[in-house]
Design a protein around this motif. Structure first.
Motif, PDB file in Angstrom:
ATOM      1  N   GLY A   1       0.800  -1.220   0.000  1.00 14.77           N
ATOM      2  CA  GLY A   1       0.000   0.000   0.000  1.00 14.77           C
ATOM      3  C   GLY A   1       0.834   1.272   0.000  1.00 14.77           C
ATOM      4  O   GLY A   1       0.300   2.362  -0.217  1.00 14.77           O
ATOM      5  N   ASP A   2       2.144   1.158   0.218  1.00 18.12           N
ATOM      6  CA  ASP A   2       2.994   2.356   0.192  1.00 18.12           C
ATOM      7  C   ASP A   2       2.972   3.003  -1.197  1.00 18.12           C
ATOM      8  O   ASP A   2       3.077   2.315  -2.211  1.00 18.12           O
ATOM      9  CB  ASP A   2       4.463   1.995   0.505  1.00 18.12           C
ATOM     10  N   ASP A   3       2.858   4.335  -1.217  1.00 19.32           N
ATOM     11  CA  ASP A   3       3.005   5.073  -2.473  1.00 19.32           C
ATOM     12  C   ASP A   3       4.489   5.147  -2.791  1.00 19.32           C
ATOM     13  O   ASP A   3       5.288   5.548  -1.949  1.00 19.32           O
ATOM     14  CB  ASP A   3       2.450   6.494  -2.325  1.00 19.32           C
ATOM     15  N   VAL A   4       4.829   4.741  -4.008  1.00 21.41           N
ATOM     16  CA  VAL A   4       6.250   4.717  -4.355  1.00 21.41           C
ATOM     17  C   VAL A   4       6.532   5.437  -5.668  1.00 21.41           C
ATOM     18  O   VAL A   4       5.614   5.679  -6.461  1.00 21.41           O
ATOM     19  CB  VAL A   4       6.783   3.260  -4.463  1.00 21.41           C
ATOM     20  N   VAL A   5       7.812   5.757  -5.862  1.00 23.21           N
ATOM     21  CA  VAL A   5       8.280   6.333  -7.112  1.00 23.21           C
ATOM     22  C   VAL A   5       9.392   5.426  -7.623  1.00 23.21           C
ATOM     23  O   VAL A   5      10.189   4.923  -6.834  1.00 23.21           O
ATOM     24  CB  VAL A   5       8.819   7.767  -6.886  1.00 23.21           C
ATOM     25  N   ILE A   6       9.376   5.208  -8.935  1.00 25.04           N
ATOM     26  CA  ILE A   6      10.424   4.372  -9.517  1.00 25.04           C
ATOM     27  C   ILE A   6      11.434   5.289 -10.215  1.00 25.04           C
ATOM     28  O   ILE A   6      11.062   6.142 -11.022  1.00 25.04           O
ATOM     29  CB  ILE A   6       9.842   3.343 -10.505  1.00 25.04           C
ATOM     30  N   LEU A   7      12.706   5.094  -9.888  1.00 27.39           N
ATOM     31  CA  LEU A   7      13.761   5.901 -10.489  1.00 27.39           C
ATOM     32  C   LEU A   7      14.521   5.048 -11.512  1.00 27.39           C
ATOM     33  O   LEU A   7      14.671   3.865 -11.288  1.00 27.39           O
ATOM     34  CB  LEU A   7      14.721   6.399  -9.408  1.00 27.39           C
ATOM     35  N   PRO A   8      14.970   5.602 -12.620  1.00 27.88           N
ATOM     36  CA  PRO A   8      15.013   7.026 -12.962  1.00 27.88           C
ATOM     37  C   PRO A   8      13.745   7.565 -13.638  1.00 27.88           C
ATOM     38  O   PRO A   8      13.646   8.772 -13.829  1.00 27.88           O
ATOM     39  CB  PRO A   8      16.180   7.090 -13.950  1.00 27.88           C
ATOM     40  N   SER A   9      12.762   6.710 -13.976  1.00 24.75           N
ATOM     41  CA  SER A   9      11.635   7.209 -14.778  1.00 24.75           C
ATOM     42  C   SER A   9      10.746   8.171 -13.984  1.00 24.75           C
ATOM     43  O   SER A   9       9.996   8.946 -14.554  1.00 24.75           O
ATOM     44  CB  SER A   9      10.800   6.031 -15.280  1.00 24.75           C
ATOM     45  N   GLN A  10      10.836   8.114 -12.650  1.00 23.60           N
ATOM     46  CA  GLN A  10      10.005   8.913 -11.738  1.00 23.60           C
ATOM     47  C   GLN A  10       8.527   8.594 -11.859  1.00 23.60           C
ATOM     48  O   GLN A  10       7.666   9.402 -11.501  1.00 23.60           O
ATOM     49  CB  GLN A  10      10.247  10.418 -11.949  1.00 23.60           C
ATOM     50  N   THR A  11       8.219   7.412 -12.364  1.00 21.00           N
ATOM     51  CA  THR A  11       6.841   6.940 -12.442  1.00 21.00           C
ATOM     52  C   THR A  11       6.322   6.684 -11.033  1.00 21.00           C
ATOM     53  O   THR A  11       7.050   6.198 -10.178  1.00 21.00           O
ATOM     54  CB  THR A  11       6.793   5.592 -13.207  1.00 21.00           C
ATOM     55  N   LYS A  12       5.029   7.011 -10.832  1.00 20.75           N
ATOM     56  CA  LYS A  12       4.436   6.764  -9.514  1.00 20.75           C
ATOM     57  C   LYS A  12       3.640   5.469  -9.529  1.00 20.75           C
ATOM     58  O   LYS A  12       3.018   5.134 -10.550  1.00 20.75           O
ATOM     59  CB  LYS A  12       3.529   7.915  -9.121  1.00 20.75           C
ATOM     60  N   SER A  13       3.648   4.766  -8.410  1.00 15.36           N
ATOM     61  CA  SER A  13       2.813   3.572  -8.292  1.00 15.36           C
ATOM     62  C   SER A  13       2.607   3.263  -6.810  1.00 15.36           C
ATOM     63  O   SER A  13       2.927   4.093  -5.952  1.00 15.36           O
ATOM     64  CB  SER A  13       3.464   2.385  -9.016  1.00 15.36           C
ATOM     65  N   LYS A  14       2.067   2.084  -6.544  1.00 13.88           N
ATOM     66  CA  LYS A  14       1.782   1.679  -5.177  1.00 13.88           C
ATOM     67  C   LYS A  14       2.234   0.232  -5.037  1.00 13.88           C
ATOM     68  O   LYS A  14       2.126  -0.537  -6.001  1.00 13.88           O
ATOM     69  CB  LYS A  14       0.248   1.755  -5.006  1.00 13.88           C
ATOM     70  N   ILE A  15       2.723  -0.136  -3.863  1.00 10.95           N
ATOM     71  CA  ILE A  15       3.132  -1.536  -3.662  1.00 10.95           C
ATOM     72  C   ILE A  15       1.879  -2.404  -3.529  1.00 10.95           C
ATOM     73  O   ILE A  15       1.017  -2.153  -2.682  1.00 10.95           O
ATOM     74  CB  ILE A  15       4.043  -1.695  -2.432  1.00 10.95           C
ATOM     75  N   LYS A  16       1.783  -3.397  -4.407  1.00  9.34           N
ATOM     76  CA  LYS A  16       0.607  -4.264  -4.413  1.00  9.34           C
ATOM     77  C   LYS A  16       0.809  -5.455  -3.474  1.00  9.34           C
ATOM     78  O   LYS A  16      -0.021  -5.722  -2.606  1.00  9.34           O
ATOM     79  CB  LYS A  16       0.384  -4.749  -5.848  1.00  9.34           C
ATOM     80  N   GLU A  17       1.915  -6.148  -3.671  1.00 11.19           N
ATOM     81  CA  GLU A  17       2.189  -7.321  -2.834  1.00 11.19           C
ATOM     82  C   GLU A  17       3.680  -7.378  -2.518  1.00 11.19           C
ATOM     83  O   GLU A  17       4.505  -6.885  -3.274  1.00 11.19           O
ATOM     84  CB  GLU A  17       1.864  -8.614  -3.590  1.00 11.19           C
ATOM     85  N   ILE A  18       3.976  -8.000  -1.376  1.00 14.55           N
ATOM     86  CA  ILE A  18       5.373  -8.301  -1.062  1.00 14.55           C
ATOM     87  C   ILE A  18       5.455  -9.802  -0.814  1.00 14.55           C
ATOM     88  O   ILE A  18       4.715 -10.349   0.011  1.00 14.55           O
ATOM     89  CB  ILE A  18       5.862  -7.524   0.183  1.00 14.55           C
ATOM     90  N   HIS A  19       6.308 -10.468  -1.574  1.00 19.53           N
ATOM     91  CA  HIS A  19       6.468 -11.920  -1.421  1.00 19.53           C
ATOM     92  C   HIS A  19       7.807 -12.219  -0.782  1.00 19.53           C
ATOM     93  O   HIS A  19       8.824 -11.620  -1.130  1.00 19.53           O
ATOM     94  CB  HIS A  19       6.478 -12.610  -2.800  1.00 19.53           C
ATOM     95  N   PHE A  20       7.782 -13.172   0.158  1.00 18.67           N
ATOM     96  CA  PHE A  20       9.035 -13.767   0.597  1.00 18.67           C
ATOM     97  C   PHE A  20       8.897 -15.254   0.314  1.00 18.67           C
ATOM     98  O   PHE A  20       8.175 -15.971   1.011  1.00 18.67           O
ATOM     99  CB  PHE A  20       9.307 -13.501   2.084  1.00 18.67           C
ATOM    100  N   TYR A  21       9.530 -15.699  -0.759  1.00 17.76           N
ATOM    101  CA  TYR A  21       9.369 -17.075  -1.266  1.00 17.76           C
ATOM    102  C   TYR A  21       7.880 -17.303  -1.535  1.00 17.76           C
ATOM    103  O   TYR A  21       7.251 -16.484  -2.196  1.00 17.76           O
ATOM    104  CB  TYR A  21       9.986 -18.061  -0.270  1.00 17.76           C
TER     105      TYR A  21
END
Lengths: 415, 300
Positions: free
Chosen positions: A254-274
């Motif tokens: 659910g964290d709002d994130v930015v991807i670098l270098p494109s500076q695109t905005k998105s949100k974390i959908k899922e986090i997987h550990f294995y």
């Protein structure tokens, strides 16, 4: 189980290997065959005591010279924690090894020979541990048996060291003094009866008590993308996940994130550990992240929180530790590896060389030789996403690679 | 949903290393011996790339003197996980006259593996070989890097190793060179066993106590398999309840007396034990500098 990495530093004869051997022996970490080898070798050399330094001096060349020449790793554990000691040599010419050992450690032990007190080497060790921003430093004043466990001598050395501390750049470093005799075992694992004036912890007690606050600085999360995972199987047909390790803080679904270098905005959908999904990826965990939006991301990109951007730039100034026998000159080109990102870099300017014994700087230098530490400006062929080393130990550091030899020739800490 | 705050730093480090290998190299391979360390590597590789498959093959350098239980286990694991397995045989290197079989009491094919391995690396043009060596095993290994560069001849130059700082792994190499990668460098024997227990990883049955025909030599217990292990006539064969702590070539891997028949009792035994793992490997006992010499020649 918690794992604590410790960097040790000391001069040639101040008993570093003996101290480590003592820690192993007193925590019953030496196996019977190793102990037997030490006993035999000690006897062969004609000693009337057990030479624990033989437990750690690894390579044939070292055994011949009787000194440690590289970073060696030693392991022991208690019921509480696993310990990894990066044992680095103390002589002047091996600054590079000390920097290397300190870079992966969370705690440093600086050894002082009680007879000699604070010497130039002590300054150097402390300087490097402070430069690398190791949060906890233990100053072990060793060979107390040879100064009759004198409280006065201990206080004298402590005062000398405290004078040094006022010169340090990183003031938040936590420093503890412990009087020990590695050879005799005083205050290493077991409390000594010969130092009734010392009310503090033994070395091991101190290490056992360290928690995350003593080890890490608070930081912001940085997620460099290591590898893009696309299974292309029936079950995970459109799956696209970003594999990497979380540094400096934690990231949550659910964290709002930015991807670098494109500076695109998105949100974390899922986090997987294995094969498990988790809500939060903590610092130092190797996870797989998916995003709400279909973004084009590749290795070397970085996912960060939207309100917490690092600097994105094609140039920076850094303190570097030079590690190669070929000198560094202004105008030279290298590969800079910052995290998992590799870029071409040109040395713009050597500002000054720093004497790592707190004796000042030298701004007349044209080139840097092996074991030199200096402030240098670089220009890159494309931007990287960095923080100052003082704010972020991982995202503020880089290594320098010689593109001809492919060797790692230096390490840097961005200002 | 939970968080990952209760992480195992060693596991997370190993996963990171696995991913660096896949990203930085063209043709990696995981060297698989059927022993507990390489089985642990397979689990770590699964974790690193899930839900995708492991993006590199496994390779076994088969001395021909393996415990049959190990080979059965290997084949089953590969089948269950749908992995690609390459096998290269030391016997072929002997038949081709590239290496000469040792003879006598301490004859072993352990050293001969090096030639077969180097030939296979050249045959497949592997640029990264992932192995299960750990720094706690032996003094010379304590200096080994996580990415360890080998020249065209597979040689290790311990005086010219790349410094490894922070998490950054420099995988830049020249054509013809390759890198040996050790993701569980920082694990101890106990760390591996605890991990196997926690993850419920299946391992070959010879790691657990069983009855075996054995004989004694130099204070160590050897499997009495006359086809593979040299035995003098006066070395008497006796059935003992034993298990193996390390699974290498039969001719150089000694057993230990043990009643530990499940993972819980094995972990307990390791915790209590006072003999190091390599104490049961005769190849290291040959001389104090044995491992260092073999490593310089390209041994894993």
């Amino acid at each position: 189980m918690e794992v604590l990495k410790i960097a040790t530093a000391g001069s040639v004869d101040d008993g570093k290997s003996t101290l480590i051997g003592r820690l192993l022996y007193d925590t019953k970490s030496l196996t019977s065959d190793k102990l037997e080898a030490i006993e035999n070798k000690s006897k062969q050399l004609g000693y009337d005591y057990l030479d624990f330094s033989l437990a750690t001096d690894g390579l044939v060349a070292e055994r011949e010279q009787g000194i440690t020449i590289d970073v060696a790793h030693i392991y022991f554990s208690t019921a509480n924690k696993s310990y990894i000691i990066a044992d680095t040599p103390g002589h002047v010419e091996y600054t590079r090894n000390m920097v290397t050992g300190a870079s992966t450690s969370q705690v440093a032990i600086v050894l002082i020979d009680a007879r000699k007190g604070v010497i130039e080497q002590t300054n150097r060790h402390f300087f490097i541990n402070n430069l690398l921003r190791i949060k906890t430093v233990i100053v072990a004043i060793n060979k107390m048996d040879l100064v009759d466990f004198s409280e006065e001598r201990y206080n004298e050395i402590k005062a000398d060291f405290e004078a040094l501390m006022s010169k340090r750049d990183y003031q938040d470093q936590k420093i503890t003094f412990i009087p020990v005799s590695a050879l005799k075992g005083d205050n290493v694992v077991n409390k000594s009866e010969k130092t009734p004036w010392y009310n503090g912890e033994t070395l091991l007690e101190n290490l056992e008590g360290l928690d995350n606050q003593d080890i890490f600085n608070a930081g912001t999360p940085r997620f460099p993308v290591q590898y893009v995972i696309r299974p292309k199987t029936d079950e995970f047909h459109d799956f696209r996940g970003y594999a990497g390790k979380v540094y400096g803080g934690e990231l949550s679904v659910g964290d709002d994130v930015v991807i670098l270098p494109s500076q695109t905005k998105s949100k974390i959908k899922e986090i997987h550990f294995y094969d498990k999904k988790v809500q939060t990826a903590s610092r130092r965990s190797s996870v797989l992240i998916t995003l709400e939006d279909d973004v084009n991301i590749s290795r070397g990109d970085m996912i960060v929180r939207a309100n917490d951007l690092p600097t994105m730039d094609k140039q920076f100034t850094a303190t570097i530790s030079w590690m190669d026998s070929q000198n560094l000159k202004a105008g030279n080109k290298y590969v800079v590896q910052h995290g998992v990102n590799k870029v071409m870099a040109k040395v713009e300017r050597i500002h000054h060389k720093i004497n790592p014994d707190y004796s000042g700087v030298d701004d007349t230098v044209e080139t840097l030789a092996i074991n030199d530490i200096a402030t240098v400006s670089f220009k890159l062929n494309k931007p990287i996403f960095y923080d100052a080393f003082k704010a972020h130990r991982t995202n503020g550091s880089f290594i320098i690679i010689d593109s001809k030899s492919n060797n790692t020739v230096g390490a840097g800490f961005i200002q | 949903m939970k968080d990952t705050s209760n992480i195992n730093p060693l596991e997370n480090e190993a996963i990171y290393i696995m991913r660096e290998v896949a990203a930085q190299f063209e043709k990696p391979v995981l060297l698989f011996s059927g022993g507990k360390d390489s089985i642990t590597l397979v689990r770590l590789a699964q974790k690193a790339f899930y839900p995708a498959k492991i993006p590199f093959p496994l390779m076994h350098i088969d001395t021909g003197h393996n415990f049959p239980e190990t080979i059965e286990f290997r084949d089953r694991l590969v089948k269950e996980l749908g992995l690609e397995l390459i096998v290269r045989n030391v016997q072929d290197s002997i038949d081709d006259g590239k290496v000469k079989e040792e003879s006598g009491r301490y004859a072993s094919r352990n050293q001969l593996q090096t030639t077969t391995l180097l030939d296979a690396i050249e045959e497949f043009k592997f640029d990264a070989c992932i192995g299960g060596a750990r720094r706690d095993e032996e003094k010379a290994r304590a200096k080994e890097r996580i990415f360890s560069v080998r020249d065209d001849f597979g040689q290790w130059d311990e005086r010219n190793q790349r410094p490894e700082l922070f998490d950054m792994l420099n995988g830049n190499i020249e054509l013809g060179q390759n890198v040996r990668v050790f993701p569980i460098s920082n694990w101890t024997e106990l760390d591996v066993w605890s991990y196997i227990q926690k993850e419920e990883i299946e391992i070959p049955s010879i790691y657990f106590a069983h009855t075996r025909a054995t004989f004694l030599r130099d204070g160590l217990i050897w499997s009495a398999d006359d086809a593979v292990v040299y035995r003098d006539e006066e070395e008497e064969v006796v059935e003992r309840i034993v298990r193996f702590r390390t699974v290498g070539d039969m001719s150089c891997t000694a057993a230990v007396l043990s009643e530990a028949s499940d993972i819980v009792s094995v972990v307990q035994e390791i915790r209590d034990s006072s003999i190091s793992e390599r104490g049961a490997r005769i190849d290291d006992k040959r001389s104090e500098a044995a491992m260092e010499k073999r490593k310089q020649q390209g041994y894993f």
